[in-house]
Motif scaffolding. Sequence first.
Motif, mmCIF file in Angstrom:
data_model
loop_
_atom_site.group_PDB
_atom_site.id
_atom_site.type_symbol
_atom_site.label_atom_id
_atom_site.label_comp_id
_atom_site.label_asym_id
_atom_site.label_seq_id
_atom_site.Cartn_x
_atom_site.Cartn_y
_atom_site.Cartn_z
ATOM 1 N N LYS A 23 0.761 -1.318 0.100
ATOM 2 C CA LYS A 23 0.090 0.126 -0.101
ATOM 3 C C LYS A 23 0.724 1.379 -0.203
ATOM 4 O O LYS A 23 1.762 1.328 0.965
ATOM 5 N N GLY A 24 0.664 2.117 -1.112
ATOM 6 C CA GLY A 24 1.617 3.267 -1.052
ATOM 7 C C GLY A 24 0.756 4.536 -0.578
ATOM 8 O O GLY A 24 -0.291 4.347 0.133
ATOM 9 N N LEU A 25 0.949 5.697 -0.977
ATOM 10 C CA LEU A 25 0.245 6.671 -0.663
ATOM 11 C C LEU A 25 -1.202 6.794 -1.350
ATOM 12 O O LEU A 25 -1.252 6.680 -2.600
ATOM 13 N N VAL A 26 -2.272 7.171 -0.679
ATOM 14 C CA VAL A 26 -3.639 6.963 -1.435
ATOM 15 C C VAL A 26 -4.265 8.404 -1.504
ATOM 16 O O VAL A 26 -4.019 9.313 -0.574
ATOM 17 N N PHE A 27 -4.458 8.634 -2.738
ATOM 18 C CA PHE A 27 -5.135 9.904 -3.110
ATOM 19 C C PHE A 27 -6.559 9.422 -3.187
ATOM 20 O O PHE A 27 -7.015 8.592 -4.026
ATOM 21 N N ALA A 28 -7.395 10.223 -2.573
ATOM 22 C CA ALA A 28 -9.224 9.621 -2.517
ATOM 23 C C ALA A 28 -9.920 10.908 -3.079
ATOM 24 O O ALA A 28 -9.665 12.080 -2.666
ATOM 25 N N VAL A 29 -11.010 10.846 -3.618
ATOM 26 C CA VAL A 29 -11.918 11.563 -3.835
ATOM 27 C C VAL A 29 -13.299 11.088 -3.431
ATOM 28 O O VAL A 29 -13.826 10.113 -4.214
ATOM 29 N N THR A 30 -14.130 11.566 -2.510
ATOM 30 C CA THR A 30 -15.029 11.036 -1.701
ATOM 31 C C THR A 30 -15.130 9.464 -1.797
ATOM 32 O O THR A 30 -14.267 8.839 -1.589
ATOM 33 N N LEU A 31 -16.366 8.977 -2.418
ATOM 34 C CA LEU A 31 -16.446 7.521 -2.502
ATOM 35 C C LEU A 31 -16.414 7.236 -3.796
ATOM 36 O O LEU A 31 -16.941 6.051 -4.339
ATOM 37 N N CYS A 32 -16.087 8.051 -4.837
ATOM 38 C CA CYS A 32 -16.130 7.587 -6.336
ATOM 39 C C CYS A 32 -14.955 7.243 -6.835
ATOM 40 O O CYS A 32 -14.917 6.105 -7.722
ATOM 41 N N ALA A 33 -13.638 7.789 -6.220
ATOM 42 C CA ALA A 33 -12.473 7.081 -7.105
ATOM 43 C C ALA A 33 -11.257 6.940 -6.068
ATOM 44 O O ALA A 33 -11.043 7.979 -5.249
ATOM 45 N N VAL A 34 -10.424 5.979 -6.076
ATOM 46 C CA VAL A 34 -9.286 6.154 -5.256
ATOM 47 C C VAL A 34 -8.168 5.819 -6.037
ATOM 48 O O VAL A 34 -8.449 4.922 -7.067
ATOM 49 N N LYS A 59 -20.002 12.354 -10.482
ATOM 50 C CA LYS A 59 -21.489 12.198 -11.147
ATOM 51 C C LYS A 59 -21.592 11.119 -11.819
ATOM 52 O O LYS A 59 -21.122 10.959 -13.099
ATOM 53 N N ASP A 60 -22.309 10.021 -11.430
ATOM 54 C CA ASP A 60 -22.457 8.900 -12.109
ATOM 55 C C ASP A 60 -22.995 8.831 -13.450
ATOM 56 O O ASP A 60 -24.086 9.943 -13.926
ATOM 57 N N PRO A 61 -22.330 8.350 -14.607
ATOM 58 C CA PRO A 61 -21.515 7.579 -14.676
ATOM 59 C C PRO A 61 -19.979 7.884 -14.783
ATOM 60 O O PRO A 61 -19.004 6.983 -14.921
ATOM 61 N N ASN A 62 -19.496 9.060 -14.447
ATOM 62 C CA ASN A 62 -18.334 9.558 -14.517
ATOM 63 C C ASN A 62 -17.661 10.043 -13.240
ATOM 64 O O ASN A 62 -18.748 10.518 -12.380
ATOM 65 N N ALA A 63 -16.521 9.749 -12.947
ATOM 66 C CA ALA A 63 -15.818 10.385 -11.722
ATOM 67 C C ALA A 63 -14.463 11.099 -12.270
ATOM 68 O O ALA A 63 -13.595 10.424 -13.155
ATOM 69 N N ASN A 64 -14.190 12.231 -11.762
ATOM 70 C CA ASN A 64 -12.927 13.082 -12.114
ATOM 71 C C ASN A 64 -11.934 12.912 -10.987
ATOM 72 O O ASN A 64 -12.413 13.355 -9.799
ATOM 73 N N LEU A 65 -10.705 12.466 -11.209
ATOM 74 C CA LEU A 65 -9.806 12.545 -10.220
ATOM 75 C C LEU A 65 -8.623 13.382 -10.638
ATOM 76 O O LEU A 65 -7.986 13.004 -11.773
ATOM 77 N N THR A 66 -8.208 14.348 -9.963
ATOM 78 C CA THR A 66 -7.044 15.403 -10.525
ATOM 79 C C THR A 66 -6.090 15.628 -9.213
ATOM 80 O O THR A 66 -6.289 15.648 -8.305
ATOM 81 N N LEU A 67 -4.941 15.037 -9.656
ATOM 82 C CA LEU A 67 -3.694 15.118 -8.721
ATOM 83 C C LEU A 67 -2.865 16.318 -9.184
ATOM 84 O O LEU A 67 -2.447 16.584 -10.254
ATOM 85 N N THR A 68 -2.852 17.188 -8.291
ATOM 86 C CA THR A 68 -2.401 18.611 -8.402
ATOM 87 C C THR A 68 -0.745 18.647 -7.483
ATOM 88 O O THR A 68 -1.065 18.150 -6.207
ATOM 89 N N ALA A 92 -5.109 15.800 -3.867
ATOM 90 C CA ALA A 92 -6.045 15.238 -4.800
ATOM 91 C C ALA A 92 -7.364 16.064 -4.790
ATOM 92 O O ALA A 92 -7.554 16.281 -3.506
ATOM 93 N N GLU A 93 -8.004 16.129 -5.863
ATOM 94 C CA GLU A 93 -9.209 16.797 -5.797
ATOM 95 C C GLU A 93 -10.164 16.223 -6.987
ATOM 96 O O GLU A 93 -9.526 15.448 -8.074
ATOM 97 N N GLY A 94 -11.518 16.397 -6.914
ATOM 98 C CA GLY A 94 -12.224 15.915 -8.174
ATOM 99 C C GLY A 94 -13.832 15.829 -7.966
ATOM 100 O O GLY A 94 -14.043 16.685 -7.062
ATOM 101 N N SER A 95 -14.477 15.392 -8.687
ATOM 102 C CA SER A 95 -15.749 15.411 -8.795
ATOM 103 C C SER A 95 -16.464 14.007 -8.988
ATOM 104 O O SER A 95 -15.852 13.432 -9.860
#
Length: 204
Positions: A3-14, A57-66, A52-55
């Motif tokens: 397990k490395g460093l985990v970036f997470a956005v709500t419950l949509c994408a990790v 909205k089913d069926p899409n999830a946006n994950l941005t690493l800044t 990490a940030e993002g949004s």
Amino acid sequence: MKKGLVFAVTLCAVFSVLSSAYVDKKRNKPPATVSPPFEFRVFNVQPNITKAEGSCKDPNANLTLTFKEGFITFLFHKNTTRNVVYVSEVSFKLTYPLGGKTSVYTATNKSLEIFSAAVGHSYSCRSESLLMKDGLYLDITHHRMQGFNISKTMDFGPPDACQADRPDYRVAIAVGVVLLVLIIVVVVAYLLSRRRRPDGYQPL
């Protein structure tokens, strides 16, 4: 995978990486005075100083690493018909001296279907390289990601490994088939030799 460093956005994408992601620039045609590997410049994305940030909205999830020099964005898409989740678009912006002087590098790769895993599963791979444009590659090492159906504790689902990390049984199967054929040949030859052998001694 560790397990490395985990970036997470709500419950949509990790998304997690054990080492780092990086952007590299390779020259397609080298000058006559330069020998391989030609020009090779790399910018490493350090997980411990990346946000990490993002949004979602089913069926899409946006994950941005800044990070200070720019960002990398992954767009996850869930296909309910096929019961899979995959990354359909990757883009990045980087301000860094990849070519000797500081420049702004931007690239977007759309209409993709990469990092695919079953819904509720995670995707993992030890190393992958994605061509973005004009010799710009996004390389990710020791990574694991998942879109949608994330547990409340942000744990990954069962891993779906990339093709390169899956065990290859073809050689073992081929060796087994060859051995089986040899055994059959030996047995048949033995049975034929017994049938041709005369029973007892023939009178003179």
